[in-house]
Design a protein around this motif. Sequence first.
Motif, PDB file in Angstrom:
ATOM      1  N   TYR A  53       0.800  -1.213   0.000  1.00 51.26           N
ATOM      2  CA  TYR A  53       0.000   0.000   0.000  1.00 51.26           C
ATOM      3  C   TYR A  53       0.846   1.283   0.000  1.00 51.26           C
ATOM      4  CZ  TYR A  53      -4.574  -2.206   0.515  1.00 51.26           C
ATOM      5  OH  TYR A  53      -5.745  -2.899   0.281  1.00 51.26           O
ATOM      6  N   GLY A  54       2.028   1.223   0.605  1.00 51.57           N
ATOM      7  CA  GLY A  54       2.879   2.420   0.633  1.00 51.57           C
ATOM      8  C   GLY A  54       3.412   2.747  -0.753  1.00 51.57           C
ATOM      9  N   LEU A  55       3.845   1.725  -1.467  1.00 50.72           N
ATOM     10  CA  LEU A  55       4.321   1.932  -2.842  1.00 50.72           C
ATOM     11  C   LEU A  55       3.178   2.486  -3.700  1.00 50.72           C
ATOM     12  CD1 LEU A  55       6.392   1.532  -5.183  1.00 50.72           C
ATOM     13  CD2 LEU A  55       5.500  -0.799  -5.409  1.00 50.72           C
ATOM     14  N   ALA A  56       1.998   1.905  -3.545  1.00 57.13           N
ATOM     15  CA  ALA A  56       0.837   2.381  -4.312  1.00 57.13           C
ATOM     16  C   ALA A  56       0.536   3.848  -3.973  1.00 57.13           C
ATOM     17  CB  ALA A  56      -0.379   1.500  -4.020  1.00 57.13           C
ATOM     18  N   SER A  57       0.770   4.233  -2.733  1.00 54.84           N
ATOM     19  CA  SER A  57       0.525   5.629  -2.325  1.00 54.84           C
ATOM     20  C   SER A  57       1.538   6.555  -2.985  1.00 54.84           C
ATOM     21  CB  SER A  57       0.661   5.757  -0.797  1.00 54.84           C
ATOM     22  OG  SER A  57      -0.182   4.834  -0.155  1.00 54.84           O
ATOM     23  N   ARG A  58       2.786   6.118  -2.996  1.00 53.49           N
ATOM     24  CA  ARG A  58       3.824   6.964  -3.610  1.00 53.49           C
ATOM     25  C   ARG A  58       3.547   7.120  -5.106  1.00 53.49           C
ATOM     26  NH1 ARG A  58      10.479   6.307  -3.291  1.00 53.49           N
ATOM     27  NH2 ARG A  58      10.839   8.545  -3.514  1.00 53.49           N
ATOM     28  N   ILE A  59       3.145   6.031  -5.743  1.00 51.99           N
ATOM     29  CA  ILE A  59       2.850   6.081  -7.184  1.00 51.99           C
ATOM     30  C   ILE A  59       1.655   7.003  -7.445  1.00 51.99           C
ATOM     31  CG2 ILE A  59       2.015   4.694  -9.146  1.00 51.99           C
ATOM     32  CD1 ILE A  59       3.764   2.374  -8.086  1.00 51.99           C
ATOM     33  N   ASN A  60       0.617   6.896  -6.620  1.00 48.15           N
ATOM     34  CA  ASN A  60      -0.547   7.760  -6.822  1.00 48.15           C
ATOM     35  C   ASN A  60      -0.186   9.225  -6.634  1.00 48.15           C
ATOM     36  OD1 ASN A  60      -3.397   6.747  -7.419  1.00 48.15           O
ATOM     37  ND2 ASN A  60      -2.570   5.137  -6.106  1.00 48.15           N
ATOM     38  N   ALA A  61       0.626   9.506  -5.594  1.00 45.20           N
ATOM     39  CA  ALA A  61       1.001  10.904  -5.343  1.00 45.20           C
ATOM     40  C   ALA A  61       1.805  11.453  -6.515  1.00 45.20           C
ATOM     41  CB  ALA A  61       1.806  10.995  -4.043  1.00 45.20           C
ATOM     42  N   ALA A  62       2.793  10.690  -6.958  1.00 52.85           N
ATOM     43  CA  ALA A  62       3.691  11.191  -7.996  1.00 52.85           C
ATOM     44  C   ALA A  62       3.007  11.226  -9.363  1.00 52.85           C
ATOM     45  CB  ALA A  62       4.944  10.322  -8.051  1.00 52.85           C
ATOM     46  N   PHE A  63       2.446  10.104  -9.759  1.00 49.14           N
ATOM     47  CA  PHE A  63       1.957  10.012 -11.141  1.00 49.14           C
ATOM     48  C   PHE A  63       0.492  10.411 -11.292  1.00 49.14           C
ATOM     49  CE2 PHE A  63       5.753   7.493 -10.802  1.00 49.14           C
ATOM     50  CZ  PHE A  63       6.467   7.917 -11.916  1.00 49.14           C
ATOM     51  N   GLY A  64      -0.213  10.530 -10.162  1.00 50.41           N
ATOM     52  CA  GLY A  64      -1.598  11.007 -10.235  1.00 50.41           C
ATOM     53  C   GLY A  64      -1.682  12.503 -10.004  1.00 50.41           C
ATOM     54  N   SER A  65      -0.757  13.028  -9.189  1.00 55.95           N
ATOM     55  CA  SER A  65      -0.853  14.448  -8.834  1.00 55.95           C
ATOM     56  C   SER A  65       0.414  15.227  -9.121  1.00 55.95           C
ATOM     57  CB  SER A  65      -1.177  14.588  -7.335  1.00 55.95           C
ATOM     58  OG  SER A  65      -2.323  13.857  -7.016  1.00 55.95           O
ATOM     59  N   GLY A  66       1.416  14.572  -9.688  1.00 55.29           N
ATOM     60  CA  GLY A  66       2.676  15.258  -9.995  1.00 55.29           C
ATOM     61  C   GLY A  66       3.450  15.648  -8.746  1.00 55.29           C
ATOM     62  N   ALA A  67       3.243  14.923  -7.649  1.00 59.70           N
ATOM     63  CA  ALA A  67       3.879  15.312  -6.381  1.00 59.70           C
ATOM     64  C   ALA A  67       5.358  14.947  -6.334  1.00 59.70           C
ATOM     65  CB  ALA A  67       3.165  14.631  -5.209  1.00 59.70           C
ATOM     66  N   ALA A  68       6.092  15.785  -5.608  1.00 61.38           N
ATOM     67  CA  ALA A  68       7.459  15.446  -5.214  1.00 61.38           C
ATOM     68  C   ALA A  68       7.324  14.455  -4.062  1.00 61.38           C
ATOM     69  CB  ALA A  68       8.176  16.709  -4.733  1.00 61.38           C
ATOM     70  N   THR A  69       8.101  13.389  -4.069  1.00 57.09           N
ATOM     71  CA  THR A  69       7.941  12.392  -3.000  1.00 57.09           C
ATOM     72  C   THR A  69       9.271  12.056  -2.337  1.00 57.09           C
ATOM     73  OG1 THR A  69       8.203  10.536  -4.537  1.00 57.09           O
ATOM     74  CG2 THR A  69       5.940  11.262  -4.081  1.00 57.09           C
TER      75      THR A  69
END
Length: 399
Positions: A53-69
Motif C-alpha cells: 500500500y505504501g508503494l501504491a501511495s507513492r505512485i498515486n502521489a507522484a503520477f496522479g498528482s505530480g507530487a514530489a515524494t
Amino acid sequence: MIIKPKVRGFICTTTHPVGCEANVREQIAYVKGKGKLEQGPKKVLVIGASTGYGLASRINAAFGSGAATIGVFFEKPGTDKKPGTAGWYNAAAFDKAAKEEGLYARSINGDAFSNECREKVIELIKQDLGEVDLVVYSLASPVRKLPDTGEVVRSALKPIGEPYKSTALDTNKDVLVEAVVEPANEQEIADTIKVMGGQDWELWMNALEEAGVLAEGAKSVAYSYIGTDLTWPIYWHGTLGKAKEDLDRAAHAIDSKLKARGGNAHVAVLKSVVTQASAAIPVMPLYISMAFKVMKEQGIHEGCIEQIQRLFCDRLYSGQPAPVDEQNRLRLDDWELRDEVQNACREIWKQVQDDNIYQLTDYQGYKDEFLRLFGFGLKGVDYDADVDTQVDFDVIELA
Ligand SMILES: NC(=O)c1ccc[n+]([C@@H]2O[C@H](COP(=O)([O-])OP(=O)(O)OC[C@H]3O[C@@H](n4cnc5c(N)ncnc54)[C@H](O)[C@@H]3O)[C@@H](O)[C@H]2O)c1
C-alpha cells in the motif's frame, strides 16, 4: 543471473528485478490512465514506500498528482550472488520512472522507527522541499527497535483469550489444513501494540511538526485493517487488532493537532490484498482467495493501486468532506464488506475442500498475485534471460 521463483511458506526467497520494474510500471500506467488529480498532494512523505500500500501511495502521489515524494523503506540491495528484496527493485524502478517525468524523488533506506531516520528525513525536507503537505504512514513490520532505549520488541500474530482454530490454506502444498494458534499473553499484546500501534506514527508527526516542515493544511493518513467476522478471531480481535485500535487513538491525537492548522489525520481502513504482510497471517490466503473470486465476479475487485487511487481521488482529495465512520476513519473496505460479498464468502467457506479450492475460490489469482509481488509472472518479461541483480539508484543509506 537467471532467476526463478523459490517459494518457502509465505515468502518467496528470490526476486526478479526486471519483473519488479514491470510491476511498478503497470501500477504507474493504471494511475496515469485515471487522469490527473489536480487538487491532489504536492509534496509527500511516504513511510513504508517500497511495497504494498505504501508503494501504491507513492505512485498515486507522484503520477496522479505530480507530487514530489520522499520515500522511506527498509530493503536489501542485490549482490552478484543473490537478488535484493522486491522493495529494493520497486523503489529503484519508481525512482527511474519519476525522474524520467522530471518528478522530484528521494529515497531513504533505513529503519523508520529510529530517531536518526526522522532526523534525516527532516533535513532532506528542509533542504529540498521546505515542507510536506501529506504524510502517509504504511509500515508493516514484525519488529521494532525502540528509539530511546534500543530495546528490540517483536509483534505477535495471535488471538486473544482463546486458541484460534480455523480452516486455512497451506500455500506450500495447496491443501486445506486446520490452523491452530495459541492465544497471546499480556506481554505479547503490549509488544504488538508497540510495534504496529500508533506510537511511532505520533513520533513522526510530532517531529515533523516541531521541525516546522508540515505545510498549512497538511494531512496524514495511516493504514489499518478490520476485516470481517471470518478473519476477526485472528486479526481484529487478536493482537494486531489491539495495535490497530491504538492507531485509532493516535489518529485522534494527531488529527486534533493538524486541525489547528487546517489539516487532518485519518486512519484509512483498507481491503484485504495480497502483500508480503498479509501472506503471513493464517487464514488470509484462503479468505483473500474467496473474496477475490466473489469481488471479481461482481466487477468490484481492487488491488493496492486501485484502492489507493480511490482513497486519493474519492476521499482525501475529492474537494468534499470525506465520509467517515464513528471513529473518524476512512472506509475503503466498504466494497469488500458489502453483504453480497460477505454472504457469498460465507457460502464458499462452508463448501471449500481440497478438491474444489480452484473452482470455488480464486486461489490461482492469489498465487499469481503473490508471485507478482516478487516480480514473477509479469507480461513481457523474459524469465529465461540473464539479468543483473545489482540495481543502483539515488538512495540515501542509513547505516
Ligand atoms: N495487506 C493487506 O491486506 C492490508 C489491508 C489493510 C491494511 N493494511 C495495512 O497497510 C499497511 C502496509 O501494509 P502492506 O500490506 O502494504 O505491507 P508491505 O509488507 O507490503 O509493506 C511494508 C513497508 O514497510 C517498510 N518497512 C517495514 N519495516 C520497516 C522499517 N523498520 N523501516 C522502514 N521501513 C520499513 C517496508 O520496506 C515496506 O515498504 C500496514 O499498516 C497494514 O496493516 C494491509
